[in-house]
Design an enzyme around this catalytic site. Structure first.
Site, short mmCIF file in Angstrom:
data_model
loop_
_atom_site.label_atom_id
_atom_site.label_comp_id
_atom_site.label_asym_id
_atom_site.label_seq_id
_atom_site.Cartn_x
_atom_site.Cartn_y
_atom_site.Cartn_z
N ARG A 80 0.83 -1.21 0.00
CA ARG A 80 0.00 0.00 0.00
C ARG A 80 0.87 1.26 0.00
NH1 ARG A 80 -5.16 -1.75 0.32
NH2 ARG A 80 -5.36 -3.83 1.23
N ASP A 81 0.41 2.24 -0.79
CA ASP A 81 1.12 3.52 -0.86
C ASP A 81 1.04 4.23 0.49
OD1 ASP A 81 1.95 5.53 -3.45
OD2 ASP A 81 1.51 6.50 -1.53
N ASN A 92 4.26 6.64 -13.44
CA ASN A 92 4.94 7.91 -13.69
C ASN A 92 6.36 7.60 -14.16
OD1 ASN A 92 2.78 9.61 -12.86
ND2 ASN A 92 3.27 9.13 -10.73
N VAL A 117 10.22 8.15 -7.03
CA VAL A 117 11.06 7.03 -6.58
C VAL A 117 11.66 6.35 -7.82
CG1 VAL A 117 11.14 4.87 -5.31
CG2 VAL A 117 9.61 6.70 -4.54
N HIS A 140 7.62 1.41 -10.80
CA HIS A 140 6.44 1.00 -10.03
C HIS A 140 5.18 1.40 -10.77
CE1 HIS A 140 7.75 5.00 -8.69
NE2 HIS A 140 6.47 5.29 -8.51
P1 DGP Z 1 5.83 8.38 -8.01
O1 DGP Z 1 5.54 9.85 -8.08
O2 DGP Z 1 5.08 7.62 -9.10
O3 DGP Z 1 7.31 8.07 -7.98
O4 DGP Z 1 5.20 7.88 -6.63
C1 DGP Z 1 5.92 7.35 -5.57
C2 DGP Z 1 4.91 6.90 -4.54
O5 DGP Z 1 5.62 6.18 -3.53
C3 DGP Z 1 4.16 8.00 -3.82
O6 DGP Z 1 2.76 7.86 -4.10
C4 DGP Z 1 4.43 7.80 -2.35
C5 DGP Z 1 5.00 6.41 -2.29
N1 DGP Z 1 6.02 6.21 -1.28
C6 DGP Z 1 7.15 6.95 -1.10
N2 DGP Z 1 7.87 6.47 -0.09
C7 DGP Z 1 7.19 5.37 0.38
C8 DGP Z 1 7.44 4.45 1.43
O7 DGP Z 1 8.43 4.50 2.15
N3 DGP Z 1 6.51 3.48 1.61
C9 DGP Z 1 5.39 3.37 0.84
N4 DGP Z 1 4.54 2.38 1.10
N5 DGP Z 1 5.13 4.23 -0.17
C10 DGP Z 1 6.02 5.22 -0.39
#
Ligand code: DGP
Length: 124
Positions: free
Chosen positions: A32-33, A95, A104, A108
């Site tokens: 989960r995000d 993205n 990140v 993903h």
């Molecule tokens: P993007 O912009 O597509 O790179 O989105 C990265 C997503 O990753 C963002 O929606 C928040 C999520 N995210 C960042 N750090 C963490 C983390 O430590 N754990 C989790 N579960 N999600 C994270």
């Protein structure tokens, strides 16, 4: 650009930091995000070191690409959001790069569901 093994999802894969896991197989991990944008917001990542969709689609072996996208579908069905299992549908997106605000640098896919997700893209 070389893959950064210290990115946050690489740390999640190495279990150096926790995640709320919803699915795992030999190719992919889903969790989960941390900052959900919809009632269901799950990230699916390949276990291999690919920094983006660009990198993954060009450099991953066919079996890894097939396995990964099968995992995305499996996760959506397992979450109950796919229409095939009685859900109301979902959106998935990746993205890729600066203009898409990829934060990140480990490839993903986001799965969004649980509410009407509106139009496809918002004007800047
Ligand atoms: P993007 O912009 O597509 O790179 O989105 C990265 C997503 O990753 C963002 O929606 C928040 C999520 N995210 C960042 N750090 C963490 C983390 O430590 N754990 C989790 N579960 N999600 C994270």
């Amino acid at each position: 650009m070389a893959y950064d093994p210290e990115n946050i999802f690489a740390k999640i894969l190495r279990e150096e930091i926790p995640c709320d896991k919803v699915y795992e197989d030999g190719t992919a991990l889903a969790f989960r995000d941390i900052n959900p944008q919809s009632p269901v917001h799950v990230l699916v990542i390949p276990k291999g070191p690919y920094e983006s969709m660009d990198d993954f689609s060009e450099n991953a072996p066919d079996a890894e690409i097939a396995g990964f996208f099968r995992a995305v579908g499996t996760v959506a069905r397992q979450l109950g959001v796919a229409e095939a299992v009685g859900g109301d549908g979902y959106r998935f997106l990746a993205n890729t790069g600066r203009d898409a605000h990829q934060e990140v640098p480990h490839f993903h896919v986001h799965i969004f569901a649980g509410r009407d997700l509106g139009g496809m893209i918002r004007r800047a």
